[in-house]
Design an enzyme around this catalytic site. Structure first.
Site, PDB file in Angstrom:
ATOM      1  N   ASP A   1      -3.558  16.330  20.603  1.00 52.79           N
ATOM      2  CA  ASP A   1      -2.178  16.142  20.588  1.00 52.79           C
ATOM      3  C   ASP A   1      -2.478  16.546  19.079  1.00 52.79           C
ATOM      4  O   ASP A   1      -1.674  16.790  17.964  1.00 52.79           O
ATOM      5  CB  ASP A   1      -2.372  15.137  20.177  1.00 52.79           C
ATOM      6  CG  ASP A   1      -1.018  13.640  21.299  1.00 52.79           C
ATOM      7  OD1 ASP A   1      -0.949  14.996  22.442  1.00 52.79           O
ATOM      8  OD2 ASP A   1      -1.142  13.091  21.648  1.00 52.79           O
TER       9      ASP A   1
ATOM     10  N   ASN B   1      -4.994   8.288   1.205  1.00 50.91           N
ATOM     11  CA  ASN B   1      -5.632   7.754   2.577  1.00 50.91           C
ATOM     12  C   ASN B   1      -6.303   9.252   3.640  1.00 50.91           C
ATOM     13  O   ASN B   1      -7.094   9.181   4.181  1.00 50.91           O
ATOM     14  CB  ASN B   1      -4.401   7.294   3.617  1.00 50.91           C
ATOM     15  CG  ASN B   1      -4.838   5.802   3.334  1.00 50.91           C
ATOM     16  OD1 ASN B   1      -5.182   5.290   1.660  1.00 50.91           O
ATOM     17  ND2 ASN B   1      -3.848   5.527   3.136  1.00 50.91           N
TER      18      ASN B   1
ATOM     19  N   ASP C   1       1.086  -0.814   0.042  1.00 55.43           N
ATOM     20  CA  ASP C   1       0.007  -0.046  -0.188  1.00 55.43           C
ATOM     21  C   ASP C   1       0.791   1.210   0.212  1.00 55.43           C
ATOM     22  O   ASP C   1       0.733   2.119  -0.981  1.00 55.43           O
ATOM     23  CB  ASP C   1      -0.783  -0.111   0.910  1.00 55.43           C
ATOM     24  CG  ASP C   1      -2.418  -1.218   1.034  1.00 55.43           C
ATOM     25  OD1 ASP C   1      -2.324  -1.589   0.074  1.00 55.43           O
ATOM     26  OD2 ASP C   1      -2.898  -1.214   1.930  1.00 55.43           O
ATOM     27  N   GLY C   2       2.342   0.991   1.045  1.00 53.77           N
ATOM     28  CA  GLY C   2       2.857   1.979   0.687  1.00 53.77           C
ATOM     29  C   GLY C   2       3.116   2.732  -0.500  1.00 53.77           C
ATOM     30  O   GLY C   2       3.465   3.259  -1.357  1.00 53.77           O
TER      31      GLY C   2
END
EC number: 2.7.1.23
Length: 279
Positions: free
Chosen positions: A161, A133, A57-58
């Site tokens: 955060d 994504n 996927d990367g």
């Protein structure tokens, strides 16, 4: 959504993009050797009709960003050379099946929504990006304080955060690890998910994911100057003095080659997170 590009009698321009792993290089080499002698295909990384991503996927995210300005002309197909990939339709031992399907290809495609991001800096510059994504905003050294605005109406003051905004296909990635919902890609919507929000008697946020329809816009307005870490898919940037981040559903979509081997969304979710179910 399935649509079709007109490829009748047309030589298909194919780009092959692979990561540096040995098995990926082997698969790429086989595809090169087949396509270079096939009159129905022309190998070219410039203006391709089809982009074959080999890796995981990367790698497909990287391929998407390589051709993100040509999305109206390009279709993607993924070959996974490791564990099962969410965006891939083929394993490394199914190369012959892919070649056969591409020879029979009539231009059919499966399309998924993508995210458009506009980041405004205090000097007036606007940095624009696309995400397949998700896009996240974080402030590492201190608590991030920001107003969340939906359709020009202040929704909440966030302290924590950071914030993640994901696409439907991206809902199964970082968003899911944050406790967000999984959305089917035919639902053209954005999902806003908080990252470690502070909630007590003084500071309160909704504390759950928010699903935003296509026509709506999300704005994040940081209340403190400083350095912000902004991630767009697998790329991370350090930007100073961000004054506003806007999120939209892009007018363009990513298109995948539709073939007999195309895996449905829920099959992908099942394979990625559940696996085989005992009867």
């Amino acid at each position: 959504m399935m649509t079709q590009m007109n490829y009748t009698g047309k030589v298909k321009r194919v780009a092959i993009i692979a990561n540096g792993k040995y098995q990926s290089k082997r698969v790429a080499s086989k595809l090169f050797s087949v396509f270079k002698d096939d009159p129905d295909f022309y190998l070219s990384k410039k203006n391709p009709d089809i982009v074959i991503s080999i890796g995981g996927d990367g790698m497909l995210l990287s391929a998407f960003h390589m051709y993100e300005k040509e999305l109206d002309k390009v279709r993607f197909v993924g070959i996974h050379t490791g564990h099962l990939g969410f965006y891939t339709d083929y394993r490394d031992f199914e190369v012959d099946k892919l070649i056969d399907n591409l020879r029979k290809d009539k231009g059919e495609q499966i399309s998924y929504p993508i995210l458009k991001v506009a980041i405004t800096l205090d000097d007036g510059r606007v940095v624009k990006a696309r995400a397949l994504n998700e896009a996240t905003v974080k402030r590492i050294e201190k608590t991030m304080v920001a107003d969340v605005i939906i359709n020009h109406v202040k929704f909440e003051s966030f302290r924590g955060d950071g914030i993640s905004v994901s696409t439907p296909t991206g809902s199964t990635a970082y968003n899911k690890s944050l406790g967000g919902a999984v959305l089917h890609p035919t639902i053209e919507a954005l999902q806003l998910t908080e990252i470690s929000s502070l909630n007590n008697r003084v500071f309160r946020t909704l504390g759950s994911s928010i699903i935003i329809p296509k026509k709506d816009k999300i704005e994040l307005v940081p209340k403190r100057l400083g350095i912000y870490t902004i991630s767009i898919d697998n790329k991370t940037y350090q930007l100073k003095n961000v004054t506003k981040v806007e999120y939209f559903i892009d007018d363009e979509k990513i298109h995948f080659v539709s073939s007999p081997s195309h895996t449905s969304f829920w099959e992908r979710v099942k394979d990625a997170f559940i696996g085989e179910i005992d009867s």
